[in-house]
Design a protein around this motif. Structure first.
Motif, mmCIF file in Angstrom:
data_model
loop_
_atom_site.group_PDB
_atom_site.id
_atom_site.type_symbol
_atom_site.label_atom_id
_atom_site.label_comp_id
_atom_site.label_asym_id
_atom_site.label_seq_id
_atom_site.Cartn_x
_atom_site.Cartn_y
_atom_site.Cartn_z
ATOM 1 N N THR A 201 -22.320 13.365 11.471
ATOM 2 C CA THR A 201 -23.498 14.610 11.206
ATOM 3 C C THR A 201 -24.000 13.484 10.637
ATOM 4 O O THR A 201 -24.958 14.399 9.598
ATOM 5 N N ASP A 202 -25.204 12.810 10.639
ATOM 6 C CA ASP A 202 -26.379 12.250 9.572
ATOM 7 C C ASP A 202 -25.426 12.502 8.509
ATOM 8 O O ASP A 202 -26.941 12.211 6.980
ATOM 9 N N VAL A 203 -25.343 11.934 8.092
ATOM 10 C CA VAL A 203 -24.436 11.797 6.692
ATOM 11 C C VAL A 203 -23.162 10.848 6.420
ATOM 12 O O VAL A 203 -22.591 10.279 7.978
ATOM 13 N N THR A 204 -23.139 9.453 5.737
ATOM 14 C CA THR A 204 -22.794 8.688 5.738
ATOM 15 C C THR A 204 -22.117 8.829 4.212
ATOM 16 O O THR A 204 -22.123 8.967 3.408
ATOM 17 N N VAL A 205 -20.931 8.179 4.609
ATOM 18 C CA VAL A 205 -19.534 7.953 3.776
ATOM 19 C C VAL A 205 -19.984 7.077 2.767
ATOM 20 O O VAL A 205 -19.751 5.565 4.078
ATOM 21 N N ARG A 206 -19.950 6.255 1.612
ATOM 22 C CA ARG A 206 -19.662 5.303 0.821
ATOM 23 C C ARG A 206 -19.054 4.826 0.086
ATOM 24 O O ARG A 206 -18.849 6.028 -0.494
ATOM 25 N N MET A 207 -18.027 4.002 0.043
ATOM 26 C CA MET A 207 -17.757 3.103 -0.848
ATOM 27 C C MET A 207 -17.743 2.361 -1.986
ATOM 28 O O MET A 207 -18.069 0.918 -1.173
ATOM 29 N N ASP A 208 -17.509 2.492 -2.989
ATOM 30 C CA ASP A 208 -17.929 0.450 -3.550
ATOM 31 C C ASP A 208 -16.670 -0.417 -2.767
ATOM 32 O O ASP A 208 -16.710 -1.775 -2.574
ATOM 33 N N SER A 209 -15.703 0.645 -2.702
ATOM 34 C CA SER A 209 -14.273 -0.799 -1.939
ATOM 35 C C SER A 209 -13.395 0.012 -1.707
ATOM 36 O O SER A 209 -12.810 1.309 -1.624
ATOM 37 N N LEU A 210 -13.060 0.143 -0.325
ATOM 38 C CA LEU A 210 -11.924 -0.105 0.257
ATOM 39 C C LEU A 210 -11.112 -0.878 1.003
ATOM 40 O O LEU A 210 -10.459 -1.614 1.231
ATOM 41 N N ASP A 211 -9.597 -0.168 -0.086
ATOM 42 C CA ASP A 211 -8.745 -1.282 -0.051
ATOM 43 C C ASP A 211 -7.519 -1.434 0.431
ATOM 44 O O ASP A 211 -7.258 0.156 0.963
ATOM 45 N N ILE A 212 -6.975 -2.012 1.577
ATOM 46 C CA ILE A 212 -5.935 -1.336 2.465
ATOM 47 C C ILE A 212 -5.105 -2.592 2.467
ATOM 48 O O ILE A 212 -4.758 -3.397 1.834
ATOM 49 N N ARG A 213 -3.514 -2.020 2.789
ATOM 50 C CA ARG A 213 -2.166 -2.279 2.345
ATOM 51 C C ARG A 213 -1.257 -2.579 3.664
ATOM 52 O O ARG A 213 -1.469 -1.488 4.459
ATOM 53 N N ALA A 214 -1.489 -3.925 3.712
ATOM 54 C CA ALA A 214 -0.328 -3.579 5.335
ATOM 55 C C ALA A 214 0.730 -4.396 4.930
ATOM 56 O O ALA A 214 0.912 -5.575 4.321
ATOM 57 N N THR A 215 2.112 -3.800 5.231
ATOM 58 C CA THR A 215 3.068 -4.091 5.308
ATOM 59 C C THR A 215 3.842 -4.464 6.316
ATOM 60 O O THR A 215 3.324 -3.809 7.591
ATOM 61 N N ASP A 216 5.215 -4.832 5.894
ATOM 62 C CA ASP A 216 6.031 -5.158 6.766
ATOM 63 C C ASP A 216 4.835 -5.648 8.732
ATOM 64 O O ASP A 216 4.884 -5.829 10.027
ATOM 65 N N VAL A 217 4.541 -7.053 8.522
ATOM 66 C CA VAL A 217 3.035 -7.822 9.106
ATOM 67 C C VAL A 217 4.326 -8.399 10.262
ATOM 68 O O VAL A 217 4.766 -9.224 10.243
ATOM 69 N N SER A 218 4.434 -8.183 11.593
ATOM 70 C CA SER A 218 4.635 -9.071 12.263
ATOM 71 C C SER A 218 3.447 -10.074 13.092
ATOM 72 O O SER A 218 2.302 -9.018 13.378
ATOM 73 N N ALA A 219 3.487 -11.360 13.196
ATOM 74 C CA ALA A 219 2.044 -11.958 13.486
ATOM 75 C C ALA A 219 2.681 -13.775 14.327
ATOM 76 O O ALA A 219 3.992 -14.242 13.612
ATOM 77 N N PRO A 220 2.858 -14.124 15.610
ATOM 78 C CA PRO A 220 3.208 -15.440 16.068
ATOM 79 C C PRO A 220 2.079 -16.034 15.723
ATOM 80 O O PRO A 220 0.878 -16.144 14.665
ATOM 81 N N LEU A 221 2.383 -17.459 15.493
ATOM 82 C CA LEU A 221 1.807 -18.559 14.509
ATOM 83 C C LEU A 221 0.438 -18.546 15.258
ATOM 84 O O LEU A 221 -0.209 -19.046 14.462
ATOM 85 N N SER A 222 0.509 -18.033 17.102
ATOM 86 C CA SER A 222 -0.999 -18.718 17.355
ATOM 87 C C SER A 222 -1.787 -17.499 17.012
ATOM 88 O O SER A 222 -3.647 -17.317 16.735
ATOM 89 N N ALA A 223 -1.512 -15.850 16.191
ATOM 90 C CA ALA A 223 -2.772 -15.389 15.283
ATOM 91 C C ALA A 223 -3.243 -15.902 14.514
ATOM 92 O O ALA A 223 -4.602 -15.455 14.410
ATOM 93 N N ALA B 198 -21.181 16.967 -1.342
ATOM 94 C CA ALA B 198 -21.493 18.048 -1.379
ATOM 95 C C ALA B 198 -22.853 17.698 -0.229
ATOM 96 O O ALA B 198 -22.489 18.606 0.633
ATOM 97 N N GLU B 199 -23.179 16.787 -0.010
ATOM 98 C CA GLU B 199 -24.142 16.687 0.670
ATOM 99 C C GLU B 199 -23.758 16.955 2.609
ATOM 100 O O GLU B 199 -24.181 17.186 3.491
ATOM 101 N N VAL C 85 -15.499 19.049 5.923
ATOM 102 C CA VAL C 85 -15.871 17.418 6.017
ATOM 103 C C VAL C 85 -15.262 16.430 6.921
ATOM 104 O O VAL C 85 -14.772 16.063 6.365
ATOM 105 N N ASP C 86 -16.539 16.305 7.857
ATOM 106 C CA ASP C 86 -16.232 14.920 8.639
ATOM 107 C C ASP C 86 -15.735 13.243 7.980
ATOM 108 O O ASP C 86 -16.441 13.315 7.025
ATOM 109 N N VAL C 87 -15.083 13.286 8.208
ATOM 110 C CA VAL C 87 -15.096 11.847 7.745
ATOM 111 C C VAL C 87 -14.606 10.897 9.003
ATOM 112 O O VAL C 87 -14.558 10.669 10.316
ATOM 113 N N PRO C 88 -15.606 9.007 8.561
ATOM 114 C CA PRO C 88 -15.743 8.294 9.524
ATOM 115 C C PRO C 88 -14.902 7.665 10.094
ATOM 116 O O PRO C 88 -13.661 7.829 9.914
ATOM 117 N N ASP C 89 -14.850 7.116 11.199
ATOM 118 C CA ASP C 89 -13.597 6.597 11.950
ATOM 119 C C ASP C 89 -13.948 5.100 10.632
ATOM 120 O O ASP C 89 -14.368 4.590 10.648
#
Length: 245
Positions: A82-104, A129-130, A208-212
């Motif tokens: 909607t012609d608005v850009t959402v900015r964050m100094d940092s987007l901090d993500i925590r992923a728990t109980d992660v499964s992954a084969p060795l090849s990944a 506000a914008e 207010v729309d939130v970006p993907d």
């Protein structure tokens, strides 16, 4: 005996070094995958910082299970559509109980999936506000709540300054803004002015729309802070890398 102890110490140090080298390499592979996810969403950020928590790393590799993977996206920016850009100094993500084969984690050819992913970031009140599309609206935090001010023209003859509380909530993954307790500054109460204010307040409801966001993160919680609106995101059964990412 001293020779044996020395060999054991050297062996231990060697395992520690190999463990850290392997972890660092895997973190680099994941960082590249996360960068691609960010780009696929039409967003931008600085180089992702990835940390695979828990030790030893090699034990987790052999089990294909990881306690937690921490991802930081500095200078994150994404359009809302909607012609608005959402900015964050940092987007901090925590992923728990992660499964992954060795090849990944070796070459990125397998799936890395997390049962739960949470993210946090802070959005400036000016951006919110914008995003409402209401000219002259300003937002700030006071006593743990968001307060807003705006100007209202009364029948084109008089301009009054309004102040009120902005109630923010999450509705279907979007941020909804409603105003309450709105008053006019330095204006004597009278039915005509109050009627104009009441009519204005009814129109002061915005969504207010939130970006993907990467990893299908959705807004879950809003916390007003002096420096901006703290937003908590969440998702479950998420592909961090691989065919589903």
């Amino acid at each position: 005996m001293i020779v044996v102890l020395t060999l054991l110490v050297l062996l231990f140090l060697g395992v520690v070094v190999i463990d850290r080298i392997g972890s660092s390499y895997a973190e680099g592979v994941l960082a590249e995958k996360v960068s691609q996810q960010v780009a696929d969403q039409g967003a931008t950020s600085g180089t992702p910082e990835v940390e695979i928590a828990g030790v030893p790393f090699l034990t987790q590799v052999l089990a294909g299970k990881y306690q937690e993977i921490r991802i930081s996206l500095p200078d994150f920016s994404a359009p809302t559509g909607t012609d608005v850009t959402v900015r964050m100094d940092s987007l901090d993500i925590r992923a728990t109980d992660v499964s992954a084969p060795l090849s990944a984690l070796r070459d990125g050819t397998g799936d890395v999936r997390a049962e739960t992913v949470t993210g946090t970031g802070t959005i400036d009140y000016d951006v919110i506000a914008e995003a409402t599309g209401q000219p002259g609206l300003t937002l700030a935090e006071k006593d743990g709540r968001v307060v807003g001010t705006a100007e209202l023209k009364i029948s084109g003859l008089q301009t009054v300054e309004l102040a009120g509380t902005a109630d923010l909530s999450v509705a279907k993954g979007r941020v909804q803004v409603r105003f309450s307790d709105v008053t006019a500054k330095d204006v004597a109460p009278n039915p005509f002015v109050q009627g104009q204010i009441d009519s204005y307040v009814k129109r002061m409801t915005f969504t207010v729309d939130v970006p993907d966001l990467p990893m299908n993160l959705q807004v879950q919680e809003l916390t007003p802070l002096p420096g901006g609106l703290r937003v908590t995101f969440g998702a479950s059964d998420v592909a961090l890398a691989g065919a589903g990412a």
